[in-house]
Design an enzyme around this catalytic site. Structure first.
Site, mmCIF file in Angstrom:
data_model
loop_
_atom_site.group_PDB
_atom_site.id
_atom_site.type_symbol
_atom_site.label_atom_id
_atom_site.label_comp_id
_atom_site.label_asym_id
_atom_site.label_seq_id
_atom_site.Cartn_x
_atom_site.Cartn_y
_atom_site.Cartn_z
ATOM 1 N N ARG A 163 0.814 -1.215 0.000
ATOM 2 C CA ARG A 163 0.000 0.000 0.000
ATOM 3 C C ARG A 163 0.845 1.262 0.000
ATOM 4 O O ARG A 163 0.460 2.282 -0.547
ATOM 5 C CB ARG A 163 -0.973 -0.018 1.197
ATOM 6 C CG ARG A 163 -2.390 0.076 0.760
ATOM 7 C CD ARG A 163 -3.469 -0.104 1.817
ATOM 8 N NE ARG A 163 -3.130 -0.638 3.100
ATOM 9 C CZ ARG A 163 -2.760 0.083 4.158
ATOM 10 N NH1 ARG A 163 -2.699 1.396 4.080
ATOM 11 N NH2 ARG A 163 -2.473 -0.509 5.302
ATOM 12 N N TYR A 189 -17.775 14.098 -16.737
ATOM 13 C CA TYR A 189 -18.126 12.663 -16.715
ATOM 14 C C TYR A 189 -19.245 12.431 -15.698
ATOM 15 O O TYR A 189 -19.159 12.905 -14.567
ATOM 16 C CB TYR A 189 -16.868 11.880 -16.342
ATOM 17 C CG TYR A 189 -17.081 10.411 -16.124
ATOM 18 C CD1 TYR A 189 -17.430 9.587 -17.172
ATOM 19 C CD2 TYR A 189 -16.922 9.846 -14.854
ATOM 20 C CE1 TYR A 189 -17.628 8.226 -16.959
ATOM 21 C CE2 TYR A 189 -17.103 8.499 -14.639
ATOM 22 C CZ TYR A 189 -17.462 7.694 -15.704
ATOM 23 O OH TYR A 189 -17.649 6.355 -15.486
ATOM 24 N N ASP A 248 -9.261 16.942 -15.552
ATOM 25 C CA ASP A 248 -9.425 15.537 -15.935
ATOM 26 C C ASP A 248 -9.026 15.426 -17.402
ATOM 27 O O ASP A 248 -9.712 15.933 -18.290
ATOM 28 C CB ASP A 248 -10.887 15.120 -15.713
ATOM 29 C CG ASP A 248 -11.126 13.635 -16.011
ATOM 30 O OD1 ASP A 248 -10.384 13.073 -16.839
ATOM 31 O OD2 ASP A 248 -12.069 13.056 -15.441
ATOM 32 N N LYS A 281 -9.168 4.017 -19.623
ATOM 33 C CA LYS A 281 -9.570 4.407 -20.975
ATOM 34 C C LYS A 281 -8.375 4.317 -21.933
ATOM 35 O O LYS A 281 -7.832 3.245 -22.115
ATOM 36 C CB LYS A 281 -10.217 5.794 -20.921
ATOM 37 C CG LYS A 281 -11.268 5.931 -19.802
ATOM 38 C CD LYS A 281 -12.497 5.050 -20.018
ATOM 39 C CE LYS A 281 -13.427 5.001 -18.803
ATOM 40 N NZ LYS A 281 -13.863 6.266 -18.244
HETATM 41 C C1 LIG Z 1 -14.197 6.752 -16.998
HETATM 42 C C2 LIG Z 1 -13.924 8.130 -16.562
HETATM 43 C C3 LIG Z 1 -13.725 8.449 -15.206
HETATM 44 C C4 LIG Z 1 -13.856 7.405 -14.109
HETATM 45 O O1 LIG Z 1 -12.872 6.423 -14.208
HETATM 46 P P1 LIG Z 1 -13.071 4.873 -13.776
HETATM 47 O O2 LIG Z 1 -11.756 4.283 -14.126
HETATM 48 O O3 LIG Z 1 -14.237 4.334 -14.541
HETATM 49 O O4 LIG Z 1 -13.321 4.852 -12.307
HETATM 50 C C5 LIG Z 1 -13.420 9.763 -14.875
HETATM 51 N N1 LIG Z 1 -13.341 10.719 -15.831
HETATM 52 C C6 LIG Z 1 -13.556 10.460 -17.136
HETATM 53 C C7 LIG Z 1 -13.443 11.553 -18.138
HETATM 54 C C8 LIG Z 1 -13.849 9.159 -17.546
HETATM 55 O O5 LIG Z 1 -14.072 8.902 -18.848
#
Ligand SMILES: *Cc1c(COP(=O)(O)O)cnc(C)c1O
Length: 378
Positions: free
Chosen positions: A51, A102, A174, A199
């Site tokens: 961790r 998101y 983000d 992603k």
């Molecule tokens: C998918 C996504 C998230 C969340 O991520 P997870 O890996 O699904 O928890 C946050 N921001 C954006 C722009 C995303 O496409």
């Protein structure tokens, strides 16, 4: 120390070295959760327990920091864990957030973060005036997602940096949709960058992860503390998979963007479609700022069919190469009716379909959508 190589080189070499113990060229996978203490009780390798720090995670964090021109990165078990760490680290007070971020992030802000006594203003951050009007004396964090999704609106990051100046407000971006290949927020004035590595960075729809990257910013300390204390740590294998994926991130993202550009142009000329949302199109409201701020326009395209939700669903159900599934950024193309997955509070119009354009051959992708769109009478 910031590395000066180009991003294609960093994607392959940052955070990696030939294994000194064996000469292995590909990074070893260390499944151990615990590490031997030195005879004097110390931990000279820097690793004691999974961790706190782990060799595969450490490699991944150094790579992510290099790709985003940061000095420090923290890798999480999901993007959602990464966003929550940032909201927690920002402390109580007021947050200004992109209103069409998101949907999971909006949900987290409304249903988890608001319960901590934090006040949140959701504003269209494409309008700098709207952001200026929303900022208060107790504003701690400006949360920006650009491009947003599914409408792919683009927020001017340099203008926001200018707006907040040296006020004590964290500018967090983000960068999941753009990836560091197409946009480097830290170089545009952001304080920290957040990713869902599930992603494009993972890129093969087979690993979940998240990250926060900063450059000598004090918020990184509470972000790392939250990471360790909440236990939102990725497994060694997930880190290893992400490291492996990052080597091809630059070529994948450029091909995603090239295919998406061609598909957007095709869709715009189709008479069963009333609107195409892609920042690379000159008709997109944010084309000018996207062209200035990004090195390419990304792999997501949304389009509005001439009809209702049922007509949009019919197109999705006829597509063969485009799989009906949520998520984005994998090598395979996906098609999704966002309004039905996001539910009643969705910002997505009912006749909108979002494509995560994969890296198949563009002619095959166009042929597939062409036959799927025959379901719309024109
Ligand atoms: C998918 C996504 C998230 C969340 O991520 P997870 O890996 O699904 O928890 C946050 N921001 C954006 C722009 C995303 O496409």
């Amino acid at each position: 120390m910031a590395r000066t190589e180009r991003i294609e080189t960093l994607a392959i070499h940052a955070g990696r070295q030939v294994d000194p113990a064996t000469g292995a060229v590909s990074p070893p996978l260390y499944l151990s959760t615990t590490f031997q203490r030195d005879a004097d009780g110390g931990y000279s390798t820097g690793f004691d327990y999974i961790r706190d720090a782990h060799p595969n995670r450490d490699m991944l964090e150094r790579t992510l920091a290099a790709l985003e021109s940061g000095s420090d990165a923290v890798a999480f078990s999901s993007g959602t864990a990464a966003t929550l760490a940032v909201f927690h680290a920002a402390g109580p007070g007021h947050i200004v957030a992109t209103h069409d971020a998101y949907h999971g992030t909006l949900h987290q802000l409304q249903n988890v973060v608001a319960g901590w006594g934090t006040d949140i203003s959701f504003v269209p951050t494409t309008s700098i005036d709207s952001v200026a009007n929303a900022i208060r004396d107790d504003t701690r964090l400006l949360w920006i997602e650009t491009p947003s999704n599914p409408l792919l609106r683009v927020t001017d990051l340099a203008a926001l940096r200018k707006l907040i100046g040296d006020r004590d407000i964290v500018l967090a971006v983000d960068n999941t949709i753009a990836t560091p290949i197409l946009q480097q927020p830290l170089l545009l004035g952001a304080d920290i960058v957040v990713h869902s590595t599930t992603k494009y960075i993972g890129g093969h729809s087979d690993v979940a992860g998240g990250a926060v990257v900063g450059r000598d910013h004090p918020i990184m300390k509470p972000v790392r503390e939250y990471h360790t204390q909440a236990g939102a740590v990725p497994s060694a294998f997930d880190c290893w998979l992400l490291q492996r994926s990052i080597a091809t991130l630059p070529v994948r993202v450029r091909l995603h963007a090239q295919n998406a550009s061609k598909l957007a142009a095709y869709l715009q000329s189709h008479n069963a479609i009333t609107q195409v949302d892609y920042p690379g199109l000159t008709s997109h409201p944010d084309h000018a700022i996207a062209a200035q701020q990004m090195n390419g326009f990304g792999g997501l395209v949304s389009f509005h069919v001439n009809g209702d939700a049922a007509a949009a669903m019919r197109v999705a159900s006829r597509a063969r190469l485009f799989t009906r599934a949520t998520s984005l950024g994998g090598v395979e193309s996906l098609i999704e009716h966002r309004a039905s997955i996001e539910g009643p509070d969705s910002h997505a119009p009912p006749n909108l379909l979002r494509l995560s354009v994969g890296i198949e051959h563009i002619d095959d992708l166009i042929a597939d959508l062409s036959q799927a769109l025959e379901s719309i009478g024109s």
